[in-house]
Design a protein around this motif. Structure first.
Motif, PDB file in Angstrom:
ATOM      1  N   ALA A  48       0.824  -1.209   0.000  1.00  8.92           N
ATOM      2  CA  ALA A  48       0.000   0.000   0.000  1.00  8.92           C
ATOM      3  C   ALA A  48       0.861   1.262   0.000  1.00  8.92           C
ATOM      4  O   ALA A  48       0.528   2.251  -0.655  1.00  8.92           O
ATOM      5  N   HIS A  49       1.978   1.223   0.725  1.00 14.25           N
ATOM      6  CA  HIS A  49       2.896   2.370   0.761  1.00 14.25           C
ATOM      7  C   HIS A  49       3.468   2.640  -0.634  1.00 14.25           C
ATOM      8  O   HIS A  49       3.482   3.789  -1.090  1.00 14.25           O
ATOM      9  N   ALA A  50       3.890   1.598  -1.310  1.00 12.66           N
ATOM     10  CA  ALA A  50       4.451   1.746  -2.662  1.00 12.66           C
ATOM     11  C   ALA A  50       3.399   2.294  -3.626  1.00 12.66           C
ATOM     12  O   ALA A  50       3.709   3.134  -4.477  1.00 12.66           O
ATOM     13  N   GLU A  51       2.157   1.853  -3.475  1.00 14.50           N
ATOM     14  CA  GLU A  51       1.080   2.349  -4.333  1.00 14.50           C
ATOM     15  C   GLU A  51       0.811   3.831  -4.089  1.00 14.50           C
ATOM     16  O   GLU A  51       0.633   4.606  -5.021  1.00 14.50           O
ATOM     17  N   LYS A  52       0.789   4.240  -2.826  1.00 14.79           N
ATOM     18  CA  LYS A  52       0.480   5.633  -2.491  1.00 14.79           C
ATOM     19  C   LYS A  52       1.616   6.585  -2.864  1.00 14.79           C
ATOM     20  O   LYS A  52       1.386   7.659  -3.393  1.00 14.79           O
ATOM     21  N   TYR A  53       2.849   6.180  -2.570  1.00 13.90           N
ATOM     22  CA  TYR A  53       3.986   7.086  -2.740  1.00 13.90           C
ATOM     23  C   TYR A  53       4.814   6.831  -3.998  1.00 13.90           C
ATOM     24  O   TYR A  53       5.709   7.600  -4.309  1.00 13.90           O
ATOM     25  N   GLY A  54       4.542   5.732  -4.695  1.00 15.03           N
ATOM     26  CA  GLY A  54       5.288   5.433  -5.905  1.00 15.03           C
ATOM     27  C   GLY A  54       6.738   5.061  -5.649  1.00 15.03           C
ATOM     28  O   GLY A  54       7.584   5.173  -6.532  1.00 15.03           O
ATOM     29  N   ALA A  55       7.012   4.600  -4.435  1.00 12.88           N
ATOM     30  CA  ALA A  55       8.380   4.219  -4.053  1.00 12.88           C
ATOM     31  C   ALA A  55       8.315   3.148  -2.973  1.00 12.88           C
ATOM     32  O   ALA A  55       7.354   3.079  -2.201  1.00 12.88           O
ATOM     33  N   GLU A  56       9.352   2.340  -2.933  1.00  9.90           N
ATOM     34  CA  GLU A  56       9.460   1.294  -1.914  1.00  9.90           C
ATOM     35  C   GLU A  56       9.522   1.932  -0.528  1.00  9.90           C
ATOM     36  O   GLU A  56      10.168   2.958  -0.328  1.00  9.90           O
ATOM     37  N   TRP A  57       8.851   1.320   0.429  1.00  6.11           N
ATOM     38  CA  TRP A  57       8.918   1.766   1.814  1.00  6.11           C
ATOM     39  C   TRP A  57      10.318   1.468   2.333  1.00  6.11           C
ATOM     40  O   TRP A  57      10.865   0.380   2.134  1.00  6.11           O
ATOM     41  N   GLU A  58      10.936   2.412   2.983  1.00  6.55           N
ATOM     42  CA  GLU A  58      12.315   2.285   3.475  1.00  6.55           C
ATOM     43  C   GLU A  58      12.538   0.994   4.259  1.00  6.55           C
ATOM     44  O   GLU A  58      13.556   0.332   4.104  1.00  6.55           O
ATOM     45  N   LEU A  59      11.590   0.614   5.086  1.00  2.00           N
ATOM     46  CA  LEU A  59      11.781  -0.591   5.900  1.00  2.00           C
ATOM     47  C   LEU A  59      11.605  -1.883   5.121  1.00  2.00           C
ATOM     48  O   LEU A  59      11.836  -2.968   5.655  1.00  2.00           O
TER      49      LEU A  59
END
Length: 66
Positions: A48-59
């Motif tokens: 969901a983070h990748a979908e919202k921000y267009g980038a891999e979640w740091e963790l």
């Protein structure tokens, strides 16, 4: 709470991960999946983070930085 494993196979402290999650995404995942395992929650959040921000979640990266 315990440890989860990210997509790169790195062990992540789940409590620390939750503290760094986007509140809106975290609440949406909770409403959709709870009850579920910490691992399932972490994985769903990363997607969901990748979908919202267009980038891999740091963790969820090879070398996560808290």
């Amino acid at each position: 709470m315990g440890k989860v494993v990210n997509a790169a196979g790195r062990e992540i402290d789940f409590d620390a991960a939750v503290a760094l999650m986007d509140d809106e995404i975290r609440e949406a995942i909770h409403a959709e999946l709870a009850p579920c395992t910490e691992q399932a929650f972490f994985a769903a959040y990363a997607v969901a983070h990748a979908e919202k921000y267009g980038a891999e979640w740091e963790l969820n990266t090879e070398n996560p930085v808290y």
